[in-house]
Design an enzyme around this catalytic site. Structure first.
Site, mmCIF file in Angstrom:
data_model
loop_
_atom_site.group_PDB
_atom_site.id
_atom_site.type_symbol
_atom_site.label_atom_id
_atom_site.label_comp_id
_atom_site.label_asym_id
_atom_site.label_seq_id
_atom_site.Cartn_x
_atom_site.Cartn_y
_atom_site.Cartn_z
ATOM 1 N N ASP A 100 52.308 2.721 62.158
ATOM 2 C CA ASP A 100 53.367 2.068 61.359
ATOM 3 C C ASP A 100 53.118 2.220 59.850
ATOM 4 O O ASP A 100 53.796 1.586 59.044
ATOM 5 C CB ASP A 100 53.473 0.585 61.737
ATOM 6 C CG ASP A 100 52.189 -0.178 61.440
ATOM 7 O OD1 ASP A 100 51.232 0.437 60.916
ATOM 8 O OD2 ASP A 100 52.137 -1.383 61.726
ATOM 9 N N GLU A 117 50.606 1.173 58.066
ATOM 10 C CA GLU A 117 49.651 0.214 57.477
ATOM 11 C C GLU A 117 48.279 0.874 57.410
ATOM 12 O O GLU A 117 47.918 1.652 58.291
ATOM 13 C CB GLU A 117 49.506 -1.017 58.384
ATOM 14 C CG GLU A 117 50.535 -2.086 58.145
ATOM 15 C CD GLU A 117 50.283 -3.329 58.999
ATOM 16 O OE1 GLU A 117 49.186 -3.453 59.599
ATOM 17 O OE2 GLU A 117 51.198 -4.153 59.083
ATOM 18 N N GLN A 161 56.546 1.228 33.190
ATOM 19 C CA GLN A 161 57.411 0.037 33.283
ATOM 20 C C GLN A 161 56.684 -1.126 32.609
ATOM 21 O O GLN A 161 56.373 -2.133 33.221
ATOM 22 C CB GLN A 161 57.718 -0.255 34.744
ATOM 23 C CG GLN A 161 58.482 0.892 35.403
ATOM 24 C CD GLN A 161 58.799 0.606 36.849
ATOM 25 O OE1 GLN A 161 59.239 -0.475 37.205
ATOM 26 N NE2 GLN A 161 58.584 1.595 37.714
ATOM 27 N N HIS A 184 49.873 4.892 29.378
ATOM 28 C CA HIS A 184 51.139 5.269 28.744
ATOM 29 C C HIS A 184 51.429 4.362 27.549
ATOM 30 O O HIS A 184 51.909 4.825 26.514
ATOM 31 C CB HIS A 184 52.276 5.190 29.765
ATOM 32 C CG HIS A 184 53.615 5.283 29.126
ATOM 33 N ND1 HIS A 184 54.057 6.445 28.529
ATOM 34 C CD2 HIS A 184 54.586 4.350 28.941
ATOM 35 C CE1 HIS A 184 55.261 6.219 28.018
ATOM 36 N NE2 HIS A 184 55.591 4.969 28.249
ATOM 37 N N ASP A 193 57.478 13.232 22.270
ATOM 38 C CA ASP A 193 58.388 12.100 22.019
ATOM 39 C C ASP A 193 57.705 11.091 21.097
ATOM 40 O O ASP A 193 56.536 11.275 20.722
ATOM 41 C CB ASP A 193 58.863 11.439 23.335
ATOM 42 C CG ASP A 193 57.714 10.921 24.187
ATOM 43 O OD1 ASP A 193 56.639 10.624 23.629
ATOM 44 O OD2 ASP A 193 57.897 10.811 25.413
ATOM 45 N N LYS A 243 63.093 12.099 21.451
ATOM 46 C CA LYS A 243 63.601 12.172 22.827
ATOM 47 C C LYS A 243 64.346 10.883 23.145
ATOM 48 O O LYS A 243 63.956 9.813 22.693
ATOM 49 C CB LYS A 243 62.398 12.325 23.766
ATOM 50 C CG LYS A 243 62.733 12.511 25.222
ATOM 51 C CD LYS A 243 61.465 12.622 26.075
ATOM 52 C CE LYS A 243 60.992 11.286 26.579
ATOM 53 N NZ LYS A 243 59.779 11.348 27.409
ATOM 54 N N ASP A 275 50.682 14.996 25.593
ATOM 55 C CA ASP A 275 51.341 13.778 26.082
ATOM 56 C C ASP A 275 50.456 13.101 27.119
ATOM 57 O O ASP A 275 49.491 13.696 27.612
ATOM 58 C CB ASP A 275 52.699 14.154 26.714
ATOM 59 C CG ASP A 275 53.681 12.983 26.722
ATOM 60 O OD1 ASP A 275 53.316 11.868 26.296
ATOM 61 O OD2 ASP A 275 54.840 13.177 27.163
ATOM 62 N N THR A 298 58.308 14.904 36.003
ATOM 63 C CA THR A 298 59.330 15.883 36.413
ATOM 64 C C THR A 298 59.184 17.182 35.610
ATOM 65 O O THR A 298 59.774 18.193 35.969
ATOM 66 C CB THR A 298 60.766 15.367 36.166
ATOM 67 O OG1 THR A 298 60.971 15.269 34.748
ATOM 68 C CG2 THR A 298 61.009 14.023 36.825
ATOM 69 N N GLY A 318 60.444 17.458 32.722
ATOM 70 C CA GLY A 318 61.630 17.504 31.845
ATOM 71 C C GLY A 318 61.292 17.350 30.368
ATOM 72 O O GLY A 318 61.823 18.088 29.523
HETATM 73 C C1 R5P Z 1 57.247 8.894 28.620
HETATM 74 O O1 R5P Z 1 57.482 8.458 27.512
HETATM 75 C C2 R5P Z 1 55.975 9.614 28.962
HETATM 76 O O2 R5P Z 1 55.071 9.569 27.921
HETATM 77 C C3 R5P Z 1 56.247 11.050 29.350
HETATM 78 O O3 R5P Z 1 56.705 11.764 28.235
HETATM 79 C C4 R5P Z 1 57.265 11.113 30.420
HETATM 80 O O4 R5P Z 1 57.095 10.088 31.328
HETATM 81 C C5 R5P Z 1 57.234 12.440 31.126
HETATM 82 O O5 R5P Z 1 58.092 12.411 32.212
HETATM 83 P P1 R5P Z 1 58.864 13.706 32.678
HETATM 84 O O6 R5P Z 1 57.821 14.728 33.031
HETATM 85 O O7 R5P Z 1 59.645 13.244 33.868
HETATM 86 O O8 R5P Z 1 59.741 14.136 31.566
#
Ligand code: R5P
Length: 301
Positions: free
Chosen positions: A37, A39, A97, A130, A170, A193, A221, A226, A228
């Site tokens: 399950d 767990e 978050q 982060h 960013d 960004k 960073d 992702t 992105g």
């Molecule tokens: C957000 O501010 C983090 O520092 C990264 O720049 C971000 O989370 C990267 O996420 P992704 O690869 O999805 O763009």
């Protein structure tokens, strides 16, 4: 060796083994099984009474599974009456978050901090969070380890690196970029960004502050999930005349993001740490944080 007993969850055993090697200790005996399950059941099969016990676990994908396994292991370890119980969380999941972006959301980073304290840890060692806001969510001491020194060591020997522009993809990354640029004595630039929070994982690079024309650039960073942010940043840097683009990330969270970054033609090389297990890939260079963690553990017991 300071009576240290090092244990690891299943999230990143290769890193735990390297840390054990650095410390000159064997990994403690644990068993983690998963029922049909899903767990998990954990068992600490070692004598830890009166010892300095350290549990290492990254809260990386599968994030919720690794988080629960970590908490269950902590419970099992604290029942063995250790002298001290220390958590090493090389990658702290849920760190993005760290505030309520829209009314009605959970303050997830704080919830994870509360769980770590509730599990019985007296100290946390973690790497390149982060957001430093997260430190305020803890009552126990937190040792926060930036990765700038680890990357600086790996990058200084590279041909032409003495002329790079270190760039933040960013606004949030400006702090770690300033730190790395200071060690390497290089100048900086930063990208702007935005994110639309009604859409999942869709960052948009909107501008560049600084000059990169004719220069090789290193984007630095905390993480990529992702790809992105980095791919969007690389395109903007190219449009502004950058030559070669290098990327350094403390936490390469999702393998597909590494593939996406590597496939971007303008990116010459991707440097990541081993806070999360990585598969070998062309253009990918992994630098280990094991010595950094081992030093922090030795200083913490
Ligand atoms: C957000 O501010 C983090 O520092 C990264 O720049 C971000 O989370 C990267 O996420 P992704 O690869 O999805 O763009």
């Amino acid at each position: 060796m300071k009576n240290i007993k090092l244990f690891s969850g299943t999230a990143n055993l290769p890193l735990a083994q390297k840390v054990a090697q650095e410390l000159g200790v064997e990994l403690g005996k644990v068993e983690v099984i998963r029922f049909a399950d899903t767990e998990s059941r954990v068992w600490v099969n070692d004598d830890i009474k009166g010892k300095n016990v350290v549990l290492i676990q990254s809260i990386c994908p599968p994030v919720d599974q690794n988080l629960v396994e970590f908490l269950l292991l902590a419970d099992a370890l604290s029942r063995g009456k250790p002298k001290k119980l220390i958590a090493v969380v090389p990658y702290f999941g849920y760190a993005r978050q760290d505030k309520i972006f829209r009314e009605g959301e959970a303050l997830s980073s704080q919830m994870v901090a509360r769980l770590i304290e509730l599990a019985g840890f007296e100290k946390l060692i973690t790497i390149h969070l982060h957001s430093l806001n997260i430190l305020n969510f803890f009552k126990i001491p937190v040792v926060h380890l930036p990765t700038a020194s680890v990357f600086a060591q790996a990058l200084t020997s590279l041909k032409g690196a003495s002329d790079w522009i270190i760039t933040a993809p960013d606004q949030v990354a400006q702090g770690c970029v300033a730190e790395l640029a200071k060690i390497l004595k290089l100048t900086t630039a930063f990208l702007e960004k935005t994110r639309d929070y009604s859409q999942k994982d869709k960052p948009k690079t909107t501008g560049l502050v600084g000059k990169v024309k004719g220069k090789n650039v290193l984007m630095f960073d905390d993480l990529s999930s992702t790809g992105g942010t980095i791919v969007g940043g690389a395109k903007m840097l190219k449009e502004n005349g950058a030559k070669k683009i290098y990327v350094a990330l403390s936490h390469m969270v999702v393998e597909a993001a590494a593939d996406r970054i590597i496939q971007e033609k303008s990116i010459a090389k991707l440097f990541v740490t081993d806070t999360i297990p990585q598969l070998p890939k062309k253009k990918l260079k992994v630098v280990s944080v094991a010595p950094l963690i081992a030093r922090a553990i030795t200083n913490s017991v």
